[in-house]
Design a protein around this motif. Structure first.
Motif, mmCIF file in Angstrom:
data_model
loop_
_atom_site.group_PDB
_atom_site.id
_atom_site.type_symbol
_atom_site.label_atom_id
_atom_site.label_comp_id
_atom_site.label_asym_id
_atom_site.label_seq_id
_atom_site.Cartn_x
_atom_site.Cartn_y
_atom_site.Cartn_z
ATOM 1 N N GLU A 191 0.820 -1.218 0.000
ATOM 2 C CA GLU A 191 0.000 0.000 0.000
ATOM 3 C C GLU A 191 0.851 1.264 0.000
ATOM 4 O O GLU A 191 0.362 2.341 -0.333
ATOM 5 C CB GLU A 191 -0.926 -0.013 1.227
ATOM 6 N N HIS A 192 2.140 1.129 0.375
ATOM 7 C CA HIS A 192 3.051 2.271 0.367
ATOM 8 C C HIS A 192 3.998 2.247 -0.824
ATOM 9 O O HIS A 192 5.060 2.881 -0.811
ATOM 10 C CB HIS A 192 3.853 2.308 1.676
ATOM 11 N N GLY A 193 3.603 1.503 -1.867
ATOM 12 C CA GLY A 193 4.330 1.553 -3.123
ATOM 13 C C GLY A 193 5.575 0.704 -3.218
ATOM 14 O O GLY A 193 6.369 0.875 -4.150
ATOM 15 N N VAL A 194 5.773 -0.229 -2.305
ATOM 16 C CA VAL A 194 6.941 -1.100 -2.349
ATOM 17 C C VAL A 194 6.546 -2.431 -2.977
ATOM 18 O O VAL A 194 5.530 -3.032 -2.607
ATOM 19 C CB VAL A 194 7.513 -1.336 -0.928
ATOM 20 N N ALA A 195 7.333 -2.892 -3.951
ATOM 21 C CA ALA A 195 7.014 -4.116 -4.683
ATOM 22 C C ALA A 195 7.105 -5.348 -3.789
ATOM 23 O O ALA A 195 8.016 -5.475 -2.969
ATOM 24 C CB ALA A 195 7.962 -4.273 -5.871
ATOM 25 N N VAL A 196 6.140 -6.274 -3.943
ATOM 26 C CA VAL A 196 6.153 -7.540 -3.211
ATOM 27 C C VAL A 196 6.086 -8.686 -4.213
ATOM 28 O O VAL A 196 5.671 -8.511 -5.361
ATOM 29 C CB VAL A 196 4.974 -7.638 -2.217
ATOM 30 N N ILE A 197 6.486 -9.873 -3.790
ATOM 31 C CA ILE A 197 6.477 -11.044 -4.667
ATOM 32 C C ILE A 197 5.032 -11.485 -4.904
ATOM 33 O O ILE A 197 4.232 -11.551 -3.969
ATOM 34 C CB ILE A 197 7.276 -12.195 -4.025
ATOM 35 N N PRO A 198 4.667 -11.827 -6.138
ATOM 36 C CA PRO A 198 3.304 -12.323 -6.401
ATOM 37 C C PRO A 198 2.988 -13.550 -5.558
ATOM 38 O O PRO A 198 3.848 -14.413 -5.332
ATOM 39 C CB PRO A 198 3.358 -12.681 -7.893
ATOM 40 N N GLY A 199 1.753 -13.626 -5.073
ATOM 41 C CA GLY A 199 1.348 -14.763 -4.243
ATOM 42 C C GLY A 199 0.012 -14.490 -3.605
ATOM 43 O O GLY A 199 -0.739 -13.609 -4.055
ATOM 44 N N ILE A 200 -0.313 -15.231 -2.555
ATOM 45 C CA ILE A 200 -1.538 -15.009 -1.798
ATOM 46 C C ILE A 200 -1.176 -14.903 -0.326
ATOM 47 O O ILE A 200 -0.460 -15.732 0.213
ATOM 48 C CB ILE A 200 -2.569 -16.144 -2.025
ATOM 49 N N ALA A 201 -1.667 -13.851 0.298
ATOM 50 C CA ALA A 201 -1.367 -13.603 1.705
ATOM 51 C C ALA A 201 -2.594 -12.996 2.360
ATOM 52 O O ALA A 201 -2.824 -11.790 2.284
ATOM 53 C CB ALA A 201 -0.168 -12.672 1.850
ATOM 54 N N GLU A 202 -3.381 -13.851 2.970
ATOM 55 C CA GLU A 202 -4.578 -13.426 3.691
ATOM 56 C C GLU A 202 -4.599 -14.142 5.043
ATOM 57 O O GLU A 202 -4.066 -15.253 5.179
ATOM 58 C CB GLU A 202 -5.844 -13.776 2.903
ATOM 59 N N PRO A 203 -5.230 -13.532 6.045
ATOM 60 C CA PRO A 203 -5.274 -14.180 7.365
ATOM 61 C C PRO A 203 -6.078 -15.482 7.339
ATOM 62 O O PRO A 203 -7.036 -15.624 6.581
ATOM 63 C CB PRO A 203 -5.962 -13.130 8.249
ATOM 64 N N ALA A 204 -5.639 -16.446 8.149
ATOM 65 C CA ALA A 204 -6.397 -17.669 8.441
ATOM 66 C C ALA A 204 -6.724 -18.494 7.205
ATOM 67 O O ALA A 204 -7.803 -19.062 7.078
ATOM 68 C CB ALA A 204 -7.686 -17.328 9.190
ATOM 69 N N LEU A 205 -5.785 -18.596 6.269
ATOM 70 C CA LEU A 205 -6.007 -19.432 5.096
ATOM 71 C C LEU A 205 -5.859 -20.906 5.477
ATOM 72 O O LEU A 205 -4.860 -21.312 6.068
ATOM 73 C CB LEU A 205 -5.010 -19.082 3.994
ATOM 74 N N GLY A 206 -6.865 -21.717 5.123
ATOM 75 C CA GLY A 206 -6.788 -23.150 5.372
ATOM 76 C C GLY A 206 -6.045 -23.855 4.258
ATOM 77 O O GLY A 206 -5.744 -23.263 3.205
ATOM 78 N N ASP A 207 -5.766 -25.137 4.443
ATOM 79 C CA ASP A 207 -5.014 -25.888 3.447
ATOM 80 C C ASP A 207 -5.751 -25.952 2.110
ATOM 81 O O ASP A 207 -5.123 -25.887 1.041
ATOM 82 C CB ASP A 207 -4.740 -27.311 3.955
ATOM 83 N N GLU A 208 -7.082 -26.074 2.142
ATOM 84 C CA GLU A 208 -7.844 -26.136 0.882
ATOM 85 C C GLU A 208 -7.723 -24.827 0.121
ATOM 86 O O GLU A 208 -7.564 -24.826 -1.111
ATOM 87 C CB GLU A 208 -9.313 -26.457 1.170
ATOM 88 N N GLN A 209 -7.813 -23.699 0.821
ATOM 89 C CA GLN A 209 -7.685 -22.396 0.156
ATOM 90 C C GLN A 209 -6.280 -22.210 -0.412
ATOM 91 O O GLN A 209 -6.120 -21.696 -1.519
ATOM 92 C CB GLN A 209 -7.996 -21.278 1.152
ATOM 93 N N LEU A 210 -5.266 -22.620 0.347
ATOM 94 C CA LEU A 210 -3.893 -22.494 -0.142
ATOM 95 C C LEU A 210 -3.668 -23.387 -1.350
ATOM 96 O O LEU A 210 -2.996 -22.985 -2.320
ATOM 97 C CB LEU A 210 -2.914 -22.860 0.978
ATOM 98 N N THR A 211 -4.221 -24.591 -1.322
ATOM 99 C CA THR A 211 -4.066 -25.512 -2.451
ATOM 100 C C THR A 211 -4.724 -24.953 -3.698
ATOM 101 O O THR A 211 -4.180 -25.034 -4.815
ATOM 102 C CB THR A 211 -4.665 -26.888 -2.101
ATOM 103 N N SER A 212 -5.894 -24.378 -3.524
ATOM 104 C CA SER A 212 -6.597 -23.770 -4.658
ATOM 105 C C SER A 212 -5.811 -22.578 -5.210
ATOM 106 O O SER A 212 -5.672 -22.425 -6.434
ATOM 107 C CB SER A 212 -7.993 -23.330 -4.212
#
Length: 675
Positions: free
Chosen positions: A130-151
């Motif tokens: 949000e402050h303009g610094v580049a991050v690696i593509p991926g998924i980062a959300e709180p409380a992700l379960g194994d099924e969500q991560l696998t998807s």
């Protein structure tokens, strides 16, 4: 800068080499230092160095160095008005910082908000983006379960990296190269993260490979002033753990350094950071323009010393000054990178046995000194190295006018380092330093993994065995059998009417190879029968021996521990164990047979997972259980195929070489059943 004390008394809530290093700056500033120690560290170096030491509990870290109440009680009892947490343990713990504030004690670190934002990797990633610094593509959300991560993994693509949201230091990170490996990686990462950080939340990132790991040192005060002190190249890693670090990076030029430095300062400003911190980036290999934010370490880094060597800035001193409310007297324009500095981490581990942790007592010690050499160390003669804590023993750092000079000096400093009685990675470090790509600065985070299968470790040669035999021969020279009259034919001189009888000494090396050495005559003028060695003489001094082999002089350092002989030359050390008579007899009659059904642990530790149940059928090499030692996990596998019986449970503490399971063939198992 004035050296007037910023605090009267500071407690160091840590152990090992970092506690010793912090105490050094406290002493230079005239600040009274307080050490804390567990029962396992009663004789540790940091305890002896401090002005006062306070016991905080038994060996397990959760009952001592992670025990907030015990540390605050130690501060109150000693009159400390500030606590320096070092790194690891409670250094990035927001709860600890809040508890310090509630007790009226200064936490030498950033504000709680910065700890909370940057301590949660998912939150930190979103915040800097949000402050303009580049991050690696991926998924980062709180409380992700194994099924969500696998998807999500299907859209991110492989290879990818599983990362814990809490903690750092590479713990719990797992590389996944194909979908079939994801489930096991998630299970391992969750177990490690939960055990290490008390939080098993995970997220996924695209694996950037090949890549370089470059971090920027930042320094900020409470008035909003933020500067950076250049970068460190930390790409030489094994299992996401840094091994060798240097400053500056051989990749970055002035323009790239300015860009990545400003990005790091922007991250620090975004959370109102105060004190010393490090912003870590993943940079495209040989492409300094592609830099992705990884994380911010809100504490002093293990490798901070190389930055100090090239800038002349004592980072611990500035941590203390900022914590005391002082503003920076340094501006960005004052920071100059002079020369080149490199650090090698000396660990208690055995690289030839898959980097298994090594424990024991330090029987002999020699650490490098001289111009351009700095050693931050926890080592002491007689120190007991246990499996309770991180295996880092010391950091060998050097400074040279350029990178080539520094590399040569580091190799010499490692060669002049001897730690006997505890296995170390010193020879492994020297092999890495000598690698052509390392010498040329062509490094990335996967270089060590590519090189490991090719590394050729030295093995004991005839000279080493001869020295061991002569040392033992000298120790027995004047000894007579207990309860017997001394007679010439019982003496180790081997006197006979005709040819003298040789004394024979059989040794087992670290690799398990047995070698017999025949010695005739006095230790200072003996005939030795062993391969290329024919004659030898021995001169023993207080800290070593000089051995003349066929007219060629060689010097060794050595230590003795009962019937164990340890010898080292130039950073190369091996344990040569004198074989008992019973072992020699067993070896003489040994024949090939079925493999032992017993499954033993290769080191002491704690069982953190059991993969099978008694009665299950297992294949040779299948994981039976996982043991954690020195903050690392090690898989214990089946020695053969068959029916397994497991003798331990998760949480059990095991000894080295303890039988933890057994595997018998299905035929044997059936034969044991009642008819």
């Amino acid at each position: 800068m004035t050296t007037a004390p910023v605090f009267e008394t500071v407690l160091v809530a840590n152990r090992g080499e970092i506690a010793c290093r912090i105490i050094g700056t406290l002493r230079r500033l005239g600040i009274r230092s307080v050490a804390v120690y567990s029962d396992a560290d009663r004789g540790a170096k940091h305890v002896a160095l401090a002005d006062l030491a306070v016991r905080i509990g038994p060996a397990p870290a959760r009952e001592s160095y992670l025990n907030i109440d015990a540390i605050l009680a130690a501060a109150a009892a000693s009159g400390a008005r500030a606590i320096h947490p070092g790194y690891g343990f409670l250094s990035e713990n927001a709860e600890f910082a809040e508890a310090c504030a509630a007790a009226g004690i200064v936490f030498v670190g950033p504000a709680v908000e910065a700890l909370e934002i940057m301590g949660d990797k998912i939150r930190a990633r979103k915040h800097v983006a949000e402050h303009g610094v580049a991050v690696i593509p991926g998924i980062a959300e709180p409380a992700l379960g194994d099924e969500q991560l696998t998807s999500a993994a299907r859209s991110i693509g492989y290879p990818l990296l599983v990362k814990p949201s809490a903690g750092g230091g590479g713990k719990g990170m797992e590389i996944v190269r194909d979908p079939s490996s994801l489930a096991a990686a998630l299970a391992t990462a969750r177990r490690l993260a939960g055990a290490a950080f008390g939080d098993d939340t995970l997220f996924l990132e695209r694996l950037v490979s090949p890549a370089r790991h470059i971090e920027v040192q930042v320094l900020a005060d409470g008035a909003g002033n933020v500067i950076h002190l250049g970068e460190r190249e930390c790409s030489l890693q094994r299992r996401h753990q840094k091994v060798i670090e240097e400053a500056p990076s051989p990749l970055l030029g002035q323009d790239a350094r300015a860009r990545i430095g400003e990005a790091a300062c922007a991250v620090a400003r975004s959370v109102g950071y105060t004190g010393v911190g490090t912003v870590e980036f993943l940079v495209g290999n040989d492409n300094a323009d592609e830099a992705f934010f990884i994380e911010m370490n809100t504490r002093l880094q293990v490798e901070h010393g190389v930055t100090e060597l090239v800038t002349g800035v004592d980072l611990v001193e500035w941590q203390l000054r900022v914590a005391a409310g002082q503003t920076l007297t340094l501006s960005q324009g004052d920071i100059r990178l002079d020369g080149h500095a490199i650090e090698a981490r000396v660990y208690a581990e055995d690289p030839e046995r898959g980097f298994l942790p090594s424990t024991g007592s330090v029987l002999a010690l020699h650490e490098a000194t001289g111009a351009g050499v700095r050693v931050d160390s926890s080592l002491l003669l007689g120190l007991v190295v246990s499996a309770d804590y991180d295996p880092l023993l010391s950091k060998v750092m050097v400074w040279g006018k350029d990178r080539a000079t520094a590399l040569a000096l580091l190799d010499r400093a490692l060669a002049d380092t001897t730690v006997l009685g505890v296995g170390t990675n010193i020879e492994y470090l020297r092999l890495l330093v000598a690698d052509p790509d390392v010498q040329a600065g062509r490094i990335d985070t996967e270089l060590i993994d590519r090189r490991l299968p090719e590394l050729a470790f030295q093995q004991p040669d005839d000279a080493l065995y001869a020295a061991a035999a002569l040392l033992e021969h000298a120790s027995r020279w004047d000894a007579a059998p207990t309860g017997h009259v001394t007679e010439p034919w019982t003496h180790h001189a081997g006197w006979r009417i005709g040819e003298p009888r040789p004394s024979r000494y059989s040794f087992t090396a670290a690799a398990g190879t047995a070698v017999e050495v025949s010695v005739v005559g006095r230790p200072d003028d003996a005939t030795v029968t062993l391969g290329s060695v024919q004659s030898a003489s021995l001169k023993v001094s207080g800290d070593g021996l000089t051995l003349e082999l066929d007219g060629i002089l060689q010097s060794f350092r050595f230590a003795r521990d009962g019937q164990t002989i340890w010898l080292g030359r130039g950073g190369f050390s091996r344990g040569l164990r004198l074989r008992s008579r019973e072992e020699q007899l067993v070896a003489a009659v040994a024949v090939d047979g079925p493999r032992s059904p017993e499954v033993r642990t290769p080191m002491p530790g704690t069982v953190v997972g059991v993969s099978v149940a008694s009665g299950d059928t297992v294949e040779e090499g299948q994981t039976i259980l996982v043991v954690e030692a020195m903050k690392m996990e090690h898989r214990v596998t089946a020695t053969t195929s068959g029916i397994v019986t497991v003798a331990v449970l998760p949480g059990d503490v095991v000894r080295s070489d303890q039988v933890v399971a057994s595997v018998v063939s299905q035929e044997q198992s059936a034969g044991e059943q009642p008819s």
